[in-house]
Enzyme design. Structure first.
Site, PDB file in Angstrom:
ATOM      1  N   GLU A 143       0.840  -1.267  -0.033  1.00 18.82           N
ATOM      2  CA  GLU A 143       0.079  -0.040   0.064  1.00 18.82           C
ATOM      3  C   GLU A 143       0.863   1.444  -0.005  1.00 18.82           C
ATOM      4  OE1 GLU A 143      -2.717  -0.517   3.525  1.00 18.82           O
ATOM      5  OE2 GLU A 143      -3.609  -1.933   2.328  1.00 18.82           O
ATOM      6  N   GLU A 173      -6.087 -10.914  -1.553  1.00 18.83           N
ATOM      7  CA  GLU A 173      -6.917 -10.585  -0.126  1.00 18.83           C
ATOM      8  C   GLU A 173      -8.299 -10.529  -0.872  1.00 18.83           C
ATOM      9  OE1 GLU A 173      -5.604  -7.196   2.008  1.00 18.83           O
ATOM     10  OE2 GLU A 173      -3.497  -7.712   1.430  1.00 18.83           O
TER      11      GLU A 173
HETATM   12  C1  GLA Z   1      -5.175  -4.546   4.174  1.00 16.43           C
HETATM   13  C2  GLA Z   1      -3.814  -5.156   4.296  1.00 16.43           C
HETATM   14  C3  GLA Z   1      -4.347  -6.504   5.317  1.00 16.43           C
HETATM   15  C4  GLA Z   1      -5.321  -6.409   6.311  1.00 16.43           C
HETATM   16  C5  GLA Z   1      -6.655  -5.889   5.756  1.00 16.43           C
HETATM   17  C6  GLA Z   1      -7.502  -5.919   6.476  1.00 16.43           C
HETATM   18  O1  GLA Z   1      -5.661  -5.265   3.091  1.00 16.43           O
HETATM   19  O2  GLA Z   1      -3.064  -5.517   3.461  1.00 16.43           O
HETATM   20  O3  GLA Z   1      -3.360  -7.086   5.856  1.00 16.43           O
HETATM   21  O4  GLA Z   1      -4.871  -5.539   7.242  1.00 16.43           O
HETATM   22  O5  GLA Z   1      -6.162  -4.412   5.131  1.00 16.43           O
HETATM   23  O6  GLA Z   1      -7.705  -6.990   7.143  1.00 16.43           O
END
Ligand code: GLA
Length: 457
Positions: free
Chosen positions: A179, A297
């Site tokens: 990020e 994710e």
């Molecule tokens: C982001 C992070 C993850 C997690 C999510 C919420 O996507 O990369 O590690 O913290 O937020 O679970």
């Protein structure tokens, strides 16, 4: 008729004998082109039901929070050239994965969030760590040269400790930087000390993407040889952000320090907000870099569910279609995609639990999203355990395939007697005719998702 029946029985016995009795396929088995993963955390890893579910369905595990810097960095004893690390939160997960040969995605090394404030202060020991410690305007931050040493030491020590404690772990991928770009738009995340508001102390200290470049160089130096190194981000389908990630990735690729791009893929219904076509366009650009791409994710939330309420069947089905459509995009680029990871096992365990975003409900039941993904996959060429049952029937006449006796909502697949898949779906009724453009008249084998595969003549 008797001859046909005898022929079919022998054919079926032949198919069955190549197949382990009672085996139940999971998502990992129907997507042979890439790993199909999920997360474990320090709570779910203690639950036998979750471990069994993981073993059945997934062949990649990401520790949800347990390898983040705030879980692994140890203030006591740390110096600029020796950042102490521990795996106390991650240990149960890593042990489970090592014991069961489940490949692991590490997450994450360099991030503005969930990284302890002391790590950024000029004097790391000036304030003892507490869970609610924050950087303040009076804090003096370390300079870039010092941060390079700390970063190198942290990355070196974490890989070394994983190797030492879990020598047989298949650590196949790691998110090196998470990020680094702002929410939307193509700029790097703003530098600042308010980590909770999304500001980056890394950016404040370095003022450029140099910290990203250095992080990848150190990771390449210290990661195990087979561990692929990823840049990971969210809203990655926003076009400006996507283009900036591509140019960063190309730069790192030129330096030989990156292997792939992670698309977090925290998506929502309705379709108008995070569209499948925007996702597909981003995936296309990422794949065009020649790097690996992983969906790291994914979850798809259902909006506006009042507290205490659950979504309707049609909302669950719309969610299932979105997962299916995203997977269709993924399959277009299956030469580039190396993992598809869902962010949560059951809805009630998800970080967005009030919006029911994943594939299993709070009781571990498969949701329509699961069925859609399973149905889109490819079964291994042999069939699951076959049983006889007189209520299930598949018969084609002209271009009409009649499938009878599958419980409503269950997934079914229809095979020729030699095991070739001809059609599949989710049952909408116990006696349904499907129009199939090319299908030979005759009897077929029906397989249903509950593992009781049945044949009817
Ligand atoms: C982001 C992070 C993850 C997690 C999510 C919420 O996507 O990369 O590690 O913290 O937020 O679970």
């Amino acid at each position: 008729m008797r001859t046909l029946k005898t022929f079919l029985i022998f054919t079926i016995i032949g198919i069955t004998s190549t197949f382990a009795q009672g085996q139940t396929y999971g998502l990992k088995d129907v997507y042979p082109d890439f790993k199909f993963g999920n997360v474990l955390n320090s709570s779910t890893v203690t639950q036998q039901k979750m471990k069994d579910l993981v073993l059945r369905e997934f062949n990649s595990i990401t520790p949800e929070n347990e390898l983040k810097p705030n879980a692994t960095m140890t203030q006591t004893g740390s110096t600029d050239t020796d950042i102490k690390v521990n795996l106390s939160s991650a240990s149960a997960i890593l042990k489970f994965c090592q014991d069961n040969n489940i490949p692991v995605r590490g997450h994450t090394l360099v991030w503005h969030s969930q990284t302890p404030p002391w790590f950024f202060r000029a004097n790391m020991q000036s304030k003892p760590h507490t869970w609610d410690d924050k950087l303040t305007a009076s804090d003096v931050l370390a300079d870039a040269e010092t941060m390079n040493k700390r970063m190198e030491s942290y990355i070196k020590n974490i890989f070394a400790l994983i190797k030492k404690n879990y020598p047989n772990l298949n650590l196949y991928a790691y998110d090196v930087v998470n990020e680094a770009f702002e929410n939307w738009g193509g700029n790097l995340r703003p530098g600042g000390i308010d980590q909770a508001a999304g500001q980056s102390p890394w950016m404040k200290i370095y003022g450029s993407n140099q910290y990203i470049i250095n992080a990848f160089a150190y990771a390449r130096q210290y990661a195990p040889e087979n561990c692929k190194l990823f840049y990971n981000d969210y809203n990655e389908y926003g076009s400006d952000k996507c283009n900036s990630i591509v140019s960063l990735a190309n730069k790192l690729k030129g330096l030989g320090t990156i292997d792939g791009i992670g698309m977090q893929s925290h998506l929502d219904l309705p379709e108008t907000t995070h569209t499948v076509s925007a996702f597909g366009a981003a995936l296309k650009k990422f794949a065009a870099t020649g790097l690996e791409v992983q969906v790291t994710e994914i979850d798809v939330t259902i909006p506006n569910i009042a507290s205490g309420q659950v979504p309707t069947v049609s909302e669950y089905e719309a969610q299932g279609r979105k997962y299916r459509d995203i997977m269709k995009e993924v399959l277009k680029y299956k030469d580039s995609v190396t993992a598809f990871v869902v962010w949560g096992i059951q809805d009630n365990q998800s970080w967005r639990s009030n919006r029911f975003p994943v594939l299993f409900d709070k009781n571990g039941n498969k949701k329509p999203a699961y069925d859609e993904l399973f149905a889109l996959g490819t079964l291994p060429s042999s069939n699951p355990e076959l049983q006889f049952d007189n209520s299930l029937k598949a018969w084609a006449n002209g271009n009409q395939l009649q499938v009878t006796g599958v419980d409503v909502g269950k997934m079914w697949r229809v095979y020729t007697t030699t095991g070739v898949l001809v059609h599949q779906g989710i049952s909408l009724g116990r006696d349904v005719v499907h129009n199939v453009s090319t299908i030979q008249s005759g009897a077929y084998i029906v397989w249903t998702e509950n593992g009781t595969t049945k044949v009817i003549f």
